[in-house]
Design a protein around this motif. Structure first.
Motif, short mmCIF file in Angstrom:
data_model
loop_
_atom_site.label_atom_id
_atom_site.label_comp_id
_atom_site.label_asym_id
_atom_site.label_seq_id
_atom_site.Cartn_x
_atom_site.Cartn_y
_atom_site.Cartn_z
N MET A 90 0.66 -1.07 0.27
CA MET A 90 -0.09 -0.13 -0.05
C MET A 90 0.91 1.25 0.09
O MET A 90 2.28 1.45 0.50
CB MET A 90 -1.07 -0.13 0.83
N ALA A 91 0.55 2.05 -0.93
CA ALA A 91 1.13 3.72 -0.81
C ALA A 91 0.72 4.69 0.98
O ALA A 91 -0.75 4.51 1.25
CB ALA A 91 0.73 4.57 -1.91
N ASP A 92 1.85 4.75 1.41
CA ASP A 92 1.62 5.69 2.94
C ASP A 92 0.30 7.32 2.69
O ASP A 92 0.52 8.05 3.04
CB ASP A 92 2.46 6.17 3.35
N GLY A 137 5.47 -7.92 2.56
CA GLY A 137 4.87 -7.16 1.81
C GLY A 137 4.50 -5.57 3.19
O GLY A 137 5.37 -6.06 4.19
N TRP A 138 3.41 -4.85 2.80
CA TRP A 138 3.30 -3.82 4.09
C TRP A 138 3.71 -3.44 4.31
O TRP A 138 4.35 -2.79 5.18
CB TRP A 138 2.51 -4.48 5.09
N GLU A 182 5.11 7.06 -1.71
CA GLU A 182 3.91 8.02 -2.78
C GLU A 182 3.12 7.57 -2.41
O GLU A 182 2.29 6.87 -1.77
CB GLU A 182 4.73 7.34 -3.99
N ASP A 183 2.00 8.20 -3.50
CA ASP A 183 0.70 8.65 -3.04
C ASP A 183 -0.33 7.53 -4.16
O ASP A 183 -1.62 6.93 -3.96
CB ASP A 183 0.26 10.15 -3.80
N ILE A 184 -0.02 6.76 -4.82
CA ILE A 184 0.19 6.30 -5.91
C ILE A 184 0.66 4.56 -6.41
O ILE A 184 1.80 4.61 -6.62
CB ILE A 184 -0.35 6.93 -7.50
N LEU A 185 0.08 3.35 -5.69
CA LEU A 185 0.71 2.18 -6.52
C LEU A 185 0.29 1.77 -8.20
O LEU A 185 -0.36 2.33 -8.69
CB LEU A 185 0.35 1.35 -5.51
N ILE A 186 1.94 1.44 -8.42
CA ILE A 186 1.15 0.81 -10.19
C ILE A 186 2.16 -0.36 -10.15
O ILE A 186 3.12 -0.66 -9.49
CB ILE A 186 2.01 1.63 -10.98
N ILE A 187 1.06 -1.66 -10.94
CA ILE A 187 2.09 -2.97 -10.69
C ILE A 187 1.50 -3.38 -12.42
O ILE A 187 0.50 -2.55 -12.81
CB ILE A 187 1.25 -3.79 -9.43
N ASN A 188 1.84 -4.39 -13.44
CA ASN A 188 1.36 -4.76 -14.49
C ASN A 188 1.44 -6.63 -14.33
O ASN A 188 1.93 -7.13 -12.97
CB ASN A 188 2.45 -4.00 -15.20
N CYS A 213 -0.76 -7.82 -4.29
CA CYS A 213 -1.79 -7.39 -4.15
C CYS A 213 -1.11 -6.21 -3.80
O CYS A 213 -0.39 -5.61 -3.24
CB CYS A 213 -2.60 -8.11 -3.88
N ILE A 214 -2.31 -5.41 -4.56
CA ILE A 214 -1.98 -3.86 -4.21
C ILE A 214 -3.46 -2.82 -4.20
O ILE A 214 -4.34 -3.56 -4.28
CB ILE A 214 -1.08 -1.90 -5.47
N GLY A 215 -2.75 -2.31 -2.11
CA GLY A 215 -3.94 -1.78 -2.39
C GLY A 215 -4.53 -0.71 -1.07
O GLY A 215 -3.51 -0.39 -0.74
N HIS A 216 -5.57 -0.83 -0.28
CA HIS A 216 -5.65 0.24 0.43
C HIS A 216 -6.40 -0.27 1.98
O HIS A 216 -7.83 -1.09 1.13
CB HIS A 216 -5.59 1.90 0.28
#
Length: 268
Positions: A56-58, A80-81, A86-92, A99-102
């Motif tokens: 997740m992004a802080d 993880g965790w 940064e504000d935004i996470l990117i994954i491809n 997993c990316i999320g909040h």
């Protein structure tokens, strides 16, 4: 085409952060972390991703900064965790099962996916961050990182507080009066009612993001979701609603989970 899969889990696996106020009194930090780790693994097995590999992004910058989760980063941080400013996470698509999320309560999470380039960006969008144009910044991040075109981007707006979310006074975070003119209304009870979805729709139109789906779930009223507003003594004072839901995205392994929604299918 490899489709990104979205999770809007609500309370299904319990509270989804390590804030001690959401755990039994007397639990140590280590016990809380163990408990949370166990539930992450359970959630991952249910949906079809690796529950340890959650990031997740802080959001410390609040200026649209982004960070891409890479294979190297995952290998360096296999539990993880982590702390990501940064504000935004990117994954491809090359990182299936990651997993990316909040963890969220009443705030929406916006997931944007470039279905052509198989890349996804995600950002938590509190009312304050909506005022700062975070939904627009998520699209800008995809464009900057992968040259994503507007017509190739699809967006999902997660469960969030519905239009009955209210303040006793006009909220201080609402600095962009034009943005909120149709999204904050004064009721007959002299309360100010906030419609986050209306403000987000306006930003999507400004940014030319047309392929959008909104979750219909109102976290305040839905018993299967946590809610700050509903749990607050100034709201419904319902302590069963105290906690954090999880909203996230991942690229599936070869065997697609039947229990999660695939974003691409929402637009067919």
């Amino acid at each position: 085409m490899s489709n990104v899969t979205i999770i809007d889990a609500g309370k299904k696996f319990g509270n989804m952060n390590t804030n001690k106020k959401f755990y039994k009194e007397g639990m140590t930090r280590e016990e809380i972390q163990q408990d949370f780790r166990k539930r992450r693994i359970e959630m991952g097995k249910y949906y079809g991703f690796n529950g340890l590999l959650m990031y997740m992004a802080d959001q410390k910058n609040k200026n649209g900064s982004y960070f891409e989760i890479t294979d190297e980063y995952v290998r360096e941080n296999p539990n993880g965790w982590t702390d990501i400013d940064e504000d935004i996470l990117i994954i491809n698509k090359n990182l299936p099962g990651v997993c990316i999320g909040h963890p969220v309560a009443d705030c929406p999470v916006i997931i944007m996916s470039d279905l052509k380039n198989n890349v996804t960006a995600i950002g938590h969008c509190s009312a304050e961050l909506v005022d700062m144009k975070m939904p627009i910044m998520i699209a800008d991040a995809l464009q900057d990182a992968y040259k994503s075109r507007d017509e190739d981007i699809v967006a999902y707006v997660s469960s969030c507080a519905g239009p009955n979310w209210s303040y006793d006074s006009y909220p201080k975070w609402a600095l962009d009066k034009k943005l909120w003119e149709d999204a904050i209304t004064l009721g007959k009870d002299k309360k100010f009612y906030i419609n986050l979805r209306n403000a987000i729709i306006k930003e999507f139109k400004e940014r030319n993001i047309k392929n959008v789906r909104f979750s219909p779930i109102d976290t305040i009223n839905n018993p299967n979701y946590y809610s700050n507003s509903a749990s607050s003594i100034y709201g419904l004072n319902d302590q069963s609603k105290a906690g954090r839901n999880f909203v996230g995205a991942f690229y599936k392994e070869n065997n697609e989970s039947a229990k999660a929604k695939t974003l691409g299918k929402l637009f067919r």
